[in-house]
Design a protein around this motif. Sequence first.
Motif, mmCIF file in Angstrom:
data_model
loop_
_atom_site.group_PDB
_atom_site.id
_atom_site.type_symbol
_atom_site.label_atom_id
_atom_site.label_comp_id
_atom_site.label_asym_id
_atom_site.label_seq_id
_atom_site.Cartn_x
_atom_site.Cartn_y
_atom_site.Cartn_z
ATOM 1 N N UNK A 1 29.472 55.461 -2.281
ATOM 2 C CA UNK A 1 28.462 54.426 -2.188
ATOM 3 C C UNK A 1 28.495 53.731 -0.849
ATOM 4 N N UNK A 2 27.887 52.559 -0.842
ATOM 5 C CA UNK A 2 27.841 51.779 0.385
ATOM 6 C C UNK A 2 27.849 50.298 0.043
ATOM 7 N N UNK A 3 28.181 49.508 1.039
ATOM 8 C CA UNK A 3 27.858 48.094 0.967
ATOM 9 C C UNK A 3 27.584 47.575 2.358
ATOM 10 N N UNK A 4 26.812 46.477 2.373
ATOM 11 C CA UNK A 4 26.370 45.884 3.627
ATOM 12 C C UNK A 4 26.970 44.493 3.749
ATOM 13 N N UNK A 5 27.651 44.275 4.867
ATOM 14 C CA UNK A 5 28.114 42.938 5.245
ATOM 15 C C UNK A 5 27.097 42.343 6.202
ATOM 16 N N UNK A 6 26.679 41.118 5.954
ATOM 17 C CA UNK A 6 25.976 40.329 6.956
ATOM 18 C C UNK A 6 26.986 39.306 7.446
ATOM 19 N N UNK A 7 27.201 39.303 8.735
ATOM 20 C CA UNK A 7 28.166 38.370 9.315
ATOM 21 C C UNK A 7 27.468 37.052 9.609
ATOM 22 N N UNK A 8 28.108 35.978 9.121
ATOM 23 C CA UNK A 8 27.538 34.639 9.234
ATOM 24 C C UNK A 8 28.552 33.714 9.893
ATOM 25 N N UNK A 9 28.046 32.630 10.452
ATOM 26 C CA UNK A 9 28.902 31.586 11.000
ATOM 27 C C UNK A 9 29.739 31.025 9.854
ATOM 28 N N UNK A 10 31.040 30.938 10.068
ATOM 29 C CA UNK A 10 31.947 30.505 9.010
ATOM 30 C C UNK A 10 31.623 29.096 8.501
ATOM 31 N N UNK A 11 31.169 28.214 9.373
ATOM 32 C CA UNK A 11 30.898 26.827 8.989
ATOM 33 C C UNK A 11 29.508 26.652 8.385
ATOM 34 N N UNK A 12 28.486 27.234 9.006
ATOM 35 C CA UNK A 12 27.104 26.984 8.578
ATOM 36 C C UNK A 12 26.572 27.995 7.575
ATOM 37 N N UNK A 13 27.215 29.156 7.504
ATOM 38 C CA UNK A 13 26.788 30.272 6.649
ATOM 39 C C UNK A 13 25.425 30.843 7.058
ATOM 40 N N UNK A 14 25.014 30.583 8.272
ATOM 41 C CA UNK A 14 23.790 31.162 8.841
ATOM 42 C C UNK A 14 24.151 32.458 9.560
ATOM 43 N N UNK A 15 23.242 33.443 9.585
ATOM 44 C CA UNK A 15 23.560 34.714 10.252
ATOM 45 C C UNK A 15 24.051 34.495 11.682
ATOM 46 N N UNK A 16 25.068 35.242 12.035
ATOM 47 C CA UNK A 16 25.610 35.173 13.388
ATOM 48 C C UNK A 16 24.570 35.686 14.377
ATOM 49 N N UNK A 17 24.594 35.163 15.582
ATOM 50 C CA UNK A 17 23.650 35.627 16.605
ATOM 51 C C UNK A 17 24.006 37.030 17.080
ATOM 52 N N UNK A 18 25.284 37.389 16.934
ATOM 53 C CA UNK A 18 25.751 38.731 17.295
ATOM 54 C C UNK A 18 27.140 38.938 16.698
ATOM 55 N N UNK A 19 27.558 40.176 16.605
ATOM 56 C CA UNK A 19 28.913 40.475 16.160
ATOM 57 C C UNK A 19 29.874 40.255 17.326
ATOM 58 N N UNK A 20 31.016 39.648 17.082
ATOM 59 C CA UNK A 20 32.002 39.506 18.159
ATOM 60 C C UNK A 20 32.367 40.883 18.716
ATOM 61 N N UNK A 21 32.639 40.936 20.012
ATOM 62 C CA UNK A 21 32.934 42.210 20.670
ATOM 63 C C UNK A 21 34.093 42.953 20.017
#
Length: 152
Positions: A116-136
């Motif tokens: 199967x699969x799963x999808x992670x959406x990375x979010x700001x730890x404090x605001x829970x809003x989507x991150x602007x980018x994935x850390x390098x």
Amino acid sequence: MSTRNPPFTRGAFPVQRAIDTRWADNDAYGHVNNVVYYAYFDTAVNAYLIEQGVLGKHSGHGVIGLVVETQCNYFSAVSFPDRLTVGLRVAHIGKSSVRYELGVFRGDDNHASAQGHFVHVYVDEATRRPATHLPDALRNVLSALQRPVNSD
């Protein structure tokens, strides 16, 4: 006519993690309950990310991955006390999301018992809003797991 994909093979996964089934994983029908496979998926992905130093309180990234989509297909039963191998690869890396693909292999079987699969959406730890980018550092670790075209 079925359009179901055939099971993945072990060679399709650059990372593989051994997991032992537990007595509590079995259901009334004598095999591992379907929801337990999602725990195997989660364990394989997060253990790998922790081992690579890109997940956890000490990663310093300020982002966390939230699961927003998951799916599993089942091909053959596994049960306690089976030794499993969970294969892990990355199918897609987006601006703030990652799609992981996983295969669960029983014993020495070359074809997945489940996949199967799963999808992670990375979010700001404090605001829970989507991150602007994935850390390098995270992007680099994930890129190393991207599957080549026609790897199945």
